[in-house]
Design an enzyme around this catalytic site. Structure first.
Site, mmCIF file in Angstrom:
data_model
loop_
_atom_site.group_PDB
_atom_site.id
_atom_site.type_symbol
_atom_site.label_atom_id
_atom_site.label_comp_id
_atom_site.label_asym_id
_atom_site.label_seq_id
_atom_site.Cartn_x
_atom_site.Cartn_y
_atom_site.Cartn_z
ATOM 1 C CG HIS A 92 -0.376 6.745 5.677
ATOM 2 N ND1 HIS A 92 0.663 7.214 6.457
ATOM 3 C CD2 HIS A 92 -0.084 5.434 5.429
ATOM 4 C CE1 HIS A 92 1.540 6.236 6.673
ATOM 5 N NE2 HIS A 92 1.113 5.143 6.068
ATOM 6 N N GLY A 145 0.850 -1.193 0.000
ATOM 7 C CA GLY A 145 0.000 0.000 0.000
ATOM 8 C C GLY A 145 0.880 1.235 0.000
ATOM 9 C CD GLN A 171 2.821 5.797 3.190
ATOM 10 O OE1 GLN A 171 1.936 5.253 2.526
ATOM 11 N NE2 GLN A 171 3.726 5.104 3.863
ATOM 12 C CG HIS A 189 -1.354 1.208 7.370
ATOM 13 N ND1 HIS A 189 -0.498 0.779 8.362
ATOM 14 C CD2 HIS A 189 -0.598 2.002 6.563
ATOM 15 C CE1 HIS A 189 0.699 1.309 8.171
ATOM 16 N NE2 HIS A 189 0.670 2.056 7.080
ATOM 17 C CD GLU A 190 -1.532 2.361 2.725
ATOM 18 O OE1 GLU A 190 -1.065 3.506 2.687
ATOM 19 O OE2 GLU A 190 -0.853 1.375 3.053
ATOM 20 C CB CYS A 232 4.391 2.163 8.238
ATOM 21 S SG CYS A 232 3.988 3.741 7.451
ATOM 22 C CG LEU A 233 6.149 1.076 2.339
ATOM 23 C CD1 LEU A 233 5.806 1.282 0.868
ATOM 24 C CD2 LEU A 233 7.128 -0.081 2.508
HETATM 25 O O1 K1U Z 1 1.348 2.425 4.005
HETATM 26 C C1 K1U Z 1 2.398 1.808 3.975
HETATM 27 O O2 K1U Z 1 3.367 2.276 4.546
HETATM 28 C C2 K1U Z 1 2.498 0.487 3.275
HETATM 29 C C3 K1U Z 1 2.396 -0.692 4.228
HETATM 30 C C4 K1U Z 1 0.977 -1.220 4.208
HETATM 31 C C5 K1U Z 1 0.631 -2.193 5.290
HETATM 32 C C6 K1U Z 1 1.240 -3.414 5.388
HETATM 33 C C7 K1U Z 1 0.895 -4.311 6.388
HETATM 34 C C8 K1U Z 1 -0.090 -3.972 7.286
HETATM 35 C C9 K1U Z 1 -0.667 -2.730 7.195
HETATM 36 C C10 K1U Z 1 -0.323 -1.859 6.187
HETATM 37 C C11 K1U Z 1 3.368 -1.750 3.739
HETATM 38 O O3 K1U Z 1 3.256 -2.236 2.678
HETATM 39 S S1 K1U Z 1 4.626 -2.206 4.824
HETATM 40 C C12 K1U Z 1 5.433 -3.552 3.977
HETATM 41 C C13 K1U Z 1 4.723 -4.832 4.171
HETATM 42 O O4 K1U Z 1 4.114 -5.028 5.196
HETATM 43 C C14 K1U Z 1 4.737 -5.882 3.147
HETATM 44 C C15 K1U Z 1 5.603 -5.827 2.087
HETATM 45 C C16 K1U Z 1 5.595 -6.839 1.126
HETATM 46 C C17 K1U Z 1 4.732 -7.889 1.230
HETATM 47 C C18 K1U Z 1 3.883 -7.964 2.306
HETATM 48 C C19 K1U Z 1 3.888 -6.961 3.280
HETATM 49 ZN ZN ZN Z 2 2.082 3.360 6.248
#
Ligand code: K1U
Ligand code: ZN
Length: 186
Positions: A157, A64, A69, A153-154, A111-112
Site C-alpha cells: 500500500h 492491517g 488507505q 500487503h501493507e 483488503c479493506l
Molecule cells: O490492508 C488491508 O486492507 C487490511 C487487510 C490485511 C490483510 C488481510 C489478509 C491478507 C492480507 C492482508 C485486512 O485486514 S482484510 C480483512 C481480513 O482479511 C480479516 C479480517 C478479520 C480477521 C481476519 C482477517
Molecule cells: Zn489492503
C-alpha cells in the site's frame, strides 16, 4: 471530485468525538501513490491519528491498515493479528523488508480498500522487516505465515500497490469491475 493527498496529518483523532476515518476505495488516487517517508516532525501528528486508525481497522474488521488507505500518503502502517480480547497492535514507521525467502507461499488476501474481494496471492513465505517505532527506536523481526502476508500487503500500500496487482490482468480487471459495480449500488 478532486482528491488531494493529505501528507500533513493536521487533523485529530476520533476518540475526541471527531468523525470516524473513511477507508478509501479505488479509484482514489492516494491508493496509487508512492507514500513519502515519515520525518521526525511528522510523529506528533501520527500519534494523534493512530487511535482513529486503530478504531477504523478494528471496526472494519481488519488485521492491517496502511496510512494511504485513510488518505495519508506517508510511510506508516498498523498490524494486529491478536484476538479481540488479546490485542497485539504494532505500528511500523518507514518499514522495509530487508530479507525474504526464495520459498513462496500462496495465501488468500482481502483488503479493506477492496471490500468483499478476495484472491490467492503468492508472496515470499518469510521476511525480515525493519522499521521505526513511534518512539524512534529501530526494530527488526522475522515474520512468517499470515503476519508475513499482512506486512507485505501493507508495505505494498505504501508503494501504491494493491493485492490485485499480483494477479493476472484478467483476474485483476474482473475483481475491480465487480467492486466498482458493488460500490455504485451502495
Ligand atoms: O490492508 C488491508 O486492507 C487490511 C487487510 C490485511 C490483510 C488481510 C489478509 C491478507 C492480507 C492482508 C485486512 O485486514 S482484510 C480483512 C481480513 O482479511 C480479516 C479480517 C478479520 C480477521 C481476519 C482477517
Ligand atoms: Zn489492503
Amino acid at each position: 471530485m478532486t482528491h488531494a493527498a493529505n501528507t500533513d496529518i493536521s487533523f485529530s483523532a476520533a476518540s475526541d468525538g471527531a468523525a470516524p476515518l473513511q477507508i478509501l476505495t479505488p479509484p482514489h488516487p492516494v491508493l496509487r501513490q508512492k507514500a513519502r517517508l515519515v520525518k521526525p516532525e511528522d510523529v506528533a501528528d501520527i500519534r494523534k491519528i493512530l487511535p482513529s486508525m486503530f478504531s477504523a481497522m478494528y471496526q472494519a474488521p481488519g488485521i492491517g491498515l496502511a496510512a494511504p488507505q485513510v488518505g495519508l500518503s506517508q510511510r506508516f502502517l498498523l498490524v494486529d493479528l491478536g484476538e479481540k480480547d488479546a490485542r497485539d497492535p504494532i505500528v511500523m514507521i518507514n518499514p522495509e523488508v530487508i530479507a525474504e525467502t526464495e520459498d513462496m507461499a500462496a495465501r488468500e488476501e482481502g483488503c479493506l480498500s477492496l471490500p468483499n474481494q478476495y484472491a490467492e496471492v503468492v508472496r515470499p513465505e518469510k521476511i525480515r522487516v525493519r522499521w521505526n517505532t513511534i518512539n524512534g527506536d529501530v526494530m527488526e523481526r522475522e515474520a512468517e505465515g499470515l503476519l508475513a502476508t499482512c506486512i507485505q500487503h501493507e508495505i505494498d500500500h505504501l508503494e501504491g500497490v494493491l493485492f490485485v496487482d499480483h494477479l493476472s490482468a484478467l483476474r485483476r480487471n474482473m475483481i475491480l469491475r465487480r467492486l466498482a459495480k458493488e460500490l455504485k449500488r451502495k
